[in-house]
Design a protein around this motif. Structure first.
Motif, short mmCIF file in Angstrom:
data_model
loop_
_atom_site.label_atom_id
_atom_site.label_comp_id
_atom_site.label_asym_id
_atom_site.label_seq_id
_atom_site.Cartn_x
_atom_site.Cartn_y
_atom_site.Cartn_z
N ARG A 40 2.06 -3.09 -9.48
CA ARG A 40 1.07 -2.92 -8.31
C ARG A 40 1.10 -1.64 -7.20
O ARG A 40 0.39 -1.08 -6.78
N TYR A 41 2.56 -1.25 -7.37
CA TYR A 41 2.76 -0.27 -6.57
C TYR A 41 2.63 1.24 -7.24
O TYR A 41 2.25 2.14 -6.71
N ILE A 42 2.72 1.08 -8.61
CA ILE A 42 2.60 2.30 -9.42
C ILE A 42 1.36 3.00 -9.22
O ILE A 42 1.19 4.18 -9.19
N ALA A 43 0.27 1.86 -9.12
CA ALA A 43 -1.01 2.26 -8.94
C ALA A 43 -1.37 3.19 -7.77
O ALA A 43 -2.46 3.88 -7.47
N HIS A 44 -0.43 2.94 -6.78
CA HIS A 44 -0.69 4.04 -5.25
C HIS A 44 0.25 5.01 -5.37
O HIS A 44 0.37 5.71 -4.18
N LEU A 45 1.06 5.47 -6.28
CA LEU A 45 2.12 6.64 -6.29
C LEU A 45 0.92 7.98 -6.02
O LEU A 45 -0.25 7.76 -6.59
N PRO A 46 1.43 8.80 -5.40
CA PRO A 46 0.61 9.92 -5.17
C PRO A 46 0.33 10.54 -6.58
O PRO A 46 1.17 10.92 -7.47
N SER A 47 -1.02 11.41 -6.58
CA SER A 47 -1.05 12.19 -7.58
C SER A 47 -0.75 13.82 -7.26
O SER A 47 -0.53 13.97 -5.99
N GLY A 48 -1.01 14.73 -8.06
CA GLY A 48 -0.61 16.06 -7.66
C GLY A 48 -1.45 16.45 -6.36
O GLY A 48 -2.48 16.42 -6.10
N GLY A 49 -0.54 17.27 -5.29
CA GLY A 49 -1.20 17.70 -4.04
C GLY A 49 -1.63 16.49 -3.21
O GLY A 49 -2.45 16.77 -2.26
N MET A 80 0.20 13.04 -0.66
CA MET A 80 1.27 12.52 0.00
C MET A 80 0.99 11.08 0.28
O MET A 80 -0.37 10.79 0.98
N ALA A 81 1.88 9.99 -0.24
CA ALA A 81 1.45 8.65 -0.21
C ALA A 81 2.52 8.17 0.82
O ALA A 81 3.54 8.22 0.56
N LEU A 82 1.90 7.28 2.18
CA LEU A 82 2.94 6.92 2.88
C LEU A 82 2.84 5.36 2.91
O LEU A 82 1.76 4.97 3.48
N PHE A 83 3.80 4.71 2.35
CA PHE A 83 3.75 3.31 2.48
C PHE A 83 4.22 2.49 3.39
O PHE A 83 5.33 2.77 3.91
N ASP A 84 3.27 1.94 4.05
CA ASP A 84 3.65 1.05 5.23
C ASP A 84 4.04 -0.34 4.58
O ASP A 84 3.31 -1.20 4.49
N ARG A 85 5.31 -0.32 4.67
CA ARG A 85 5.99 -1.44 3.60
C ARG A 85 5.95 -1.13 2.19
O ARG A 85 4.88 -0.34 1.74
N SER A 86 6.70 -1.51 1.45
CA SER A 86 6.81 -1.09 -0.01
C SER A 86 7.20 -2.35 -1.01
O SER A 86 7.39 -3.30 -0.67
N TRP A 87 7.79 -1.68 -2.20
CA TRP A 87 8.52 -2.54 -2.88
C TRP A 87 9.76 -3.23 -2.41
O TRP A 87 10.29 -4.32 -2.99
N GLU A 140 10.10 1.58 5.95
CA GLU A 140 10.45 -0.14 6.20
C GLU A 140 11.16 0.01 7.46
O GLU A 140 11.17 0.75 8.20
N GLY A 141 11.44 -1.40 7.69
CA GLY A 141 12.16 -1.93 8.80
C GLY A 141 11.74 -3.26 9.33
O GLY A 141 10.93 -3.88 8.87
N ARG A 142 12.33 -3.68 10.44
CA ARG A 142 11.76 -4.97 10.86
C ARG A 142 10.78 -4.99 11.72
O ARG A 142 10.03 -4.03 11.82
#
Length: 290
Positions: free
Chosen positions: A122-131, A133-140, A79-81
């Motif tokens: 809609r964010y839950i659907a993009h959480l990582p599965s086992g093995g 890494m999910a990198l959220f470019d902006r988020s909830w 996150e960030g400006r």
């Protein structure tokens, strides 16, 4: 060359920007740091940066292998400006990683269906599965800052967000997800300088939006929303790491280190992961560099 939005960023710089901000931009050399109170006067030396980044790329590959083999789930929130360097930092994270393991999540404006769902759904659907890494470019955290500043959500919706947020993040962590929250913070003069650069470069026009343009005059509103967000979401279980990003090179290095130090991967070379406390730390860094 036609500038996007009828050169609205240039007009803001010439006609509306605070005088000290415009002066700092006009008098600065390309690699000068413009933020008052920043611990360094200029960007990190390019050669030193490339050497340290090369070491960190090796660490990232080792981390990726461990995440895959152990079945660990890692979610990193960036996150960030606007123009704080989120996209560029994520690019350096992923440039030597397998995209099937380390993927970027950059969601667009909610659809009509998504807007009618529970906010976090809609964010839950993009959480990582086992093995993975999910990198959220902006988020909830859009609801806490951007939506609030522009009136895209009601006060009641935002209060509901803050009430549910700790439980949402705690449930992720309790279920075994390693959640890491990074806030990249850029000073006002540097942000405007980066916007001017994007406006003048046809290859970067896609990075600009009307939200960016309108946001230029909302600096103080953003500051208030960010401060409240840290006060209400910086917890022992899900703390924020603030990364001062006026120097992109130091920011990228310390953002990567801040993630790697939170993941107990095999073969970790701790000597390469020493974080500069003047660049990355808790919300007190934001207070010093807001």
């Amino acid at each position: 060359m036609t500038k996007p939005f009828d050169a609205a960023i240039t007009r803001f710089y010439e006609e509306e920007a605070p005088r000290d901000i415009a002066k700092a931009i006009a008098e600065a050399r390309k690699k000068d740091v413009l933020a008052d109170g920043f611990p360094y006067d200029a960007w990190m030396d390019k050669g030193d940066y490339e050497d340290e980044m090369a070491d960190l790329q090796i660490e990232l590959v080792k981390c990726q292998s461990w995440v895959r083999d152990s079945g660990t789930r890692v979610a990193v929130v960036f996150e960030g400006r606007d123009a704080a360097g989120k996209g560029g930092t994520i690019k350096r994270f992923r440039e030597n990683l397998n995209p099937r393991i380390a993927r970027t999540v950059a969601l667009s404006k909610p659809t009509e269906t998504e807007a009618a769902q529970w906010y976090f759904q809609r964010y839950i659907a993009h959480l990582p599965s086992g093995g993975q890494m999910a990198l959220f470019d902006r988020s909830w955290y859009n609801r806490a800052v951007v939506e609030h500043v522009f009136g895209f959500c009601t006060a009641t919706q935002r209060e509901t967000f803050f009430a549910q947020l700790p439980r949402f993040e705690d449930m992720m962590i309790e279920d075994g997800i390693i959640l890491i929250k990074l806030w990249l913070n850029v000073g006002r003069a540097e942000q405007l300088r980066r916007f001017l650069s994007r406006e003048s470069d046809p290859l970067k026009h896609w990075k600009l939006s009307m939200i960016d343009v309108k946001g230029l005059s909302k600096w103080d509103a953003y500051t208030d929303a960010i401060g409240e967000t840290f006060a209400r979401s910086h917890t022992d279980t899900a703390p924020w790491t603030i990364v001062r990003s006026d120097d992109k090179r130091r920011a990228r290095l310390n953002a990567i280190r801040s993630v790697l130090t939170r993941i107990p991967y095999d073969g970790r070379k701790d000597a390469a992961l020493q974080i500069d406390p003047a660049i990355a730390g808790g919300p007190e860094l934001w207070l010093n560099g807001a």
